[in-house]
Design a protein around this motif. Structure first.
Motif, mmCIF file in Angstrom:
data_model
loop_
_atom_site.group_PDB
_atom_site.id
_atom_site.type_symbol
_atom_site.label_atom_id
_atom_site.label_comp_id
_atom_site.label_asym_id
_atom_site.label_seq_id
_atom_site.Cartn_x
_atom_site.Cartn_y
_atom_site.Cartn_z
ATOM 1 N N ARG A 164 0.806 -1.215 0.000
ATOM 2 C CA ARG A 164 0.000 0.000 0.000
ATOM 3 C C ARG A 164 0.842 1.269 0.000
ATOM 4 O O ARG A 164 0.307 2.369 -0.047
ATOM 5 N N SER A 165 2.160 1.091 0.108
ATOM 6 C CA SER A 165 3.034 2.268 0.101
ATOM 7 C C SER A 165 3.289 2.725 -1.331
ATOM 8 O O SER A 165 3.437 1.907 -2.241
ATOM 9 N N LYS A 166 3.336 4.038 -1.535
ATOM 10 C CA LYS A 166 3.610 4.573 -2.866
ATOM 11 C C LYS A 166 5.076 4.402 -3.231
ATOM 12 O O LYS A 166 5.438 4.479 -4.404
ATOM 13 N N ARG A 167 5.902 4.202 -2.217
ATOM 14 C CA ARG A 167 7.339 4.003 -2.429
ATOM 15 C C ARG A 167 7.743 2.646 -1.866
ATOM 16 O O ARG A 167 7.060 2.107 -0.993
ATOM 17 N N PRO A 168 8.838 2.071 -2.324
ATOM 18 C CA PRO A 168 9.282 0.775 -1.794
ATOM 19 C C PRO A 168 9.581 0.871 -0.292
ATOM 20 O O PRO A 168 10.071 1.893 0.191
ATOM 21 N N LEU A 169 9.262 -0.194 0.407
ATOM 22 C CA LEU A 169 9.588 -0.278 1.828
ATOM 23 C C LEU A 169 11.008 -0.827 1.936
ATOM 24 O O LEU A 169 11.305 -1.924 1.466
ATOM 25 N N VAL A 170 11.905 -0.058 2.533
ATOM 26 C CA VAL A 170 13.315 -0.436 2.625
ATOM 27 C C VAL A 170 13.648 -0.795 4.079
ATOM 28 O O VAL A 170 13.411 -0.002 4.987
ATOM 29 N N LEU A 171 14.174 -1.988 4.270
ATOM 30 C CA LEU A 171 14.576 -2.463 5.599
ATOM 31 C C LEU A 171 16.081 -2.694 5.611
ATOM 32 O O LEU A 171 16.617 -3.359 4.726
ATOM 33 N N PHE A 172 16.755 -2.154 6.600
ATOM 34 C CA PHE A 172 18.203 -2.345 6.722
ATOM 35 C C PHE A 172 18.531 -2.815 8.131
ATOM 36 O O PHE A 172 18.165 -2.178 9.114
ATOM 37 N N VAL A 173 19.205 -3.964 8.215
ATOM 38 C CA VAL A 173 19.652 -4.500 9.503
ATOM 39 C C VAL A 173 21.170 -4.644 9.442
ATOM 40 O O VAL A 173 21.699 -5.383 8.613
ATOM 41 N N ASP A 174 21.861 -3.945 10.310
ATOM 42 C CA ASP A 174 23.321 -3.948 10.317
ATOM 43 C C ASP A 174 23.855 -4.919 11.370
ATOM 44 O O ASP A 174 23.141 -5.323 12.283
ATOM 45 N N ASP A 175 25.125 -5.293 11.224
ATOM 46 C CA ASP A 175 25.822 -6.183 12.174
ATOM 47 C C ASP A 175 25.090 -7.512 12.362
ATOM 48 O O ASP A 175 24.840 -7.963 13.484
ATOM 49 N N LEU A 176 24.748 -8.139 11.250
ATOM 50 C CA LEU A 176 24.038 -9.422 11.310
ATOM 51 C C LEU A 176 24.884 -10.546 11.884
ATOM 52 O O LEU A 176 24.365 -11.641 12.129
#
Length: 487
Positions: free
Chosen positions: A116-128
């Motif tokens: 439903r978002s007009k823009r891409p949903l960006v997820l960033f997880v650091d130090d995996l």
């Protein structure tokens, strides 16, 4: 949305993925709020399950909608999603059902949010490399769900800390295989290598406002020891300044040095962390104590928490009560002094305000004046985990267990405060006190003395058992049943 795994949160379930929701209320836009009804309608009663595990999602849910959707669920089970009590169902079966409902709910949540978002949903997880098991399982589940689109996930990790038997290695292989089965595009791995010598030379020349050729002897000395690591390159420069080998000449108005390249190399330790340690040791003792104490908490910490750990007499402040021993004015004055020390560490590049990290702003140089009037400058973060590691190493070996016991006991009390207590405090207190529990020994002596020692030891062990039980209950609340069993 971004999150960062913390080496101190290894026992905290969903700690890596939970950070994604920490700043939703701060960055919520009209677009996000416009999706609230759709998210609530899609999740139904399973929204209660998400809120139980991720309280920061509360801003995306309406209480009125929660009541109207009391009979709807994303999954097929009719059981209460927030309870694992069994009624005619085995405990293991109930746990599995609750975990499945959580995965279903999160799938619908991310799918609704992204679609439903007009823009891409960006997820960033650091130090995996420090990711907890449940967060990794959730990430794997999301990335292999072909019903979720318009979502871009990327994560960072240190390859030298991830072996073949690491959970991340196994998960990446599973993700690749499952995406291949579903004929989905694979993922791209980008290896970020250390800087080449030319780039290090450009960095040093730019920092000192010299030409590349003028800085070449210094570049060769530093690159030989740091091999292009950006963090250690900066530390090496600062180390040479502290040694007065690199100095600013007020006559020629430029940075200069009088040593030969070989002599410069000899000044830079082969143990690169030793440079960070030397930097901290050159600071005033009070600031060293602050950094050592903060290193026993988390990468991101609150000034109030550190103040209580340094001065336990302010624990009563947690209950908004000030007695004769700790007035409100005394607390404010002590906190002001602590903030000044923390800001000094910021200027030295050891700490950064976490709001800078959350907003993904570039690293900048700070001055004390920039923080004197900052109302939100009460929460800080270590600029690098190696700095936190080094600060922790400053605790003398002979005092380590006593130091950790004191921090653990105070954190346990702080965690029980309804106003300021946080769940991570229970887990961290458990980690410290479990480690020092082997130090609880009966002191040899007369019979009466031995009895008192036995009584004291039993009292400590009883409190420790209660603390572990609380950590187990918190783990169960967020479906981390293996972790609960360990506690």
């Amino acid at each position: 949305l971004r999150s960062k795994s913390d080496s101190a949160d290894g026992n905290v379930p969903f700690s890596s993925i939970g950070g994604l929701f920490d700043n939703i209320d701060k960055s919520a836009t009209v677009e996000f709020m416009g999706m609230r009804d759709a998210i609530q309608e899609t999740l139904g009663t399973d929204a209660r399950l998400l809120l139980k595990v991720f309280p920061k999602l509360e801003t995306l849910f309406s209480k009125d909608n929660m009541k109207r959707s009391s009979g709807k669920s994303t999954s097929s089970s009719n059981s209460d999603p927030t309870s694992i009590e069994s009624s005619g169902v085995s405990s293991s079966g109930k746990q599995k059902d609750t975990k499945l409902r959580m995965m279903f709910a999160l799938h619908f949540f991310f799918r609704t949010l992204s679609s439903r978002s007009k823009r891409p949903l960006v997820l960033f997880v650091d130090d995996l490399q420090w990711v907890d098991g449940l967060s990794m399982e959730l990430i794997q589940s999301i990335l292999t769900d072909d019903t979720i689109s318009n979502l871009f996930f990327f994560g960072g990790y240190r390859s030298n800390e991830v072996g073949e038997d690491h959970i991340l290695t196994k998960s990446l292989q599973d993700i690749k295989e499952k995406r291949d089965e579903k004929e989905l595009e694979g993922y791209l791995c980008i290896e970020l290598k250390d800087l080449p010598q030319e780039a290090v030379g450009q960095f040093i020349a730019d920092s000192l406002r010299l030409s590349y050729d003028e800085a070449l002897p210094l570049t060769n000395a530093i690159f030989t020891k740091t091999l292009g690591n950006p963090f250690f390159t900066r530390q090496a420069l600062e180390h040479l300044v502290r040694k007065n080998a690199l100095y600013y000449d007020n006559i020629t108005f430029r940075w200069d040095w009088n040593l030969q390249e070989k002599e410069l190399k000899n000044l830079i330790s082969n143990d690169l962390l030793q440079m960070v340690k030397a930097k901290i040791e050159h600071m005033e003792p009070k600031l060293q104590e602050v950094l050592m104490t903060a290193s026993c908490t988390r990468t991101i910490f609150k000034a109030d928490t550190i103040l209580v750990l340094l001065q336990p007499r302010f624990l009563r402040q947690s209950q908004a009560f000030f007695g004769a021993k700790a007035s409100e004015d005394e607390y404010k004055e002590a906190k002001k002094s602590l903030i000044e020390l923390l800001n000094q560490a910021v200027v030295e590049g050891l700490l950064i305000p976490p709001q800078v990290v959350k907003r993904t702003k570039p690293t900048v140089r700070y001055s004390i004046g920039a923080f004197q009037n900052a109302a939100t400058g009460e929460e800080y973060a270590f600029a690098h985990d190696k700095i936190q590691e080094t600060a922790r190493s400053l605790i003398c070996d002979g005092d380590e267990f006593e130091f950790l016991e004191r921090v653990g006991n105070i954190l346990q009390q702080r965690a029980q405060c309804p106003l300021f207590g946080e769940d991570w405090m229970f887990f961290t207190a458990c980690e410290h006190l479990n480690r020092v529990s082997v130090q609880y020994k009966t002191i040899p002596g007369e019979k009466e003395e031995e009895t008192k020692a036995d009584s004291l030891e039993k009292e400590k062990q009883s409190r420790l058992a209660t603390l572990n039980l609380r950590a187990a209950e918190l783990s169960i609340d967020v479906l981390a049943f293996p972790a609960a069993l360990d506690f």
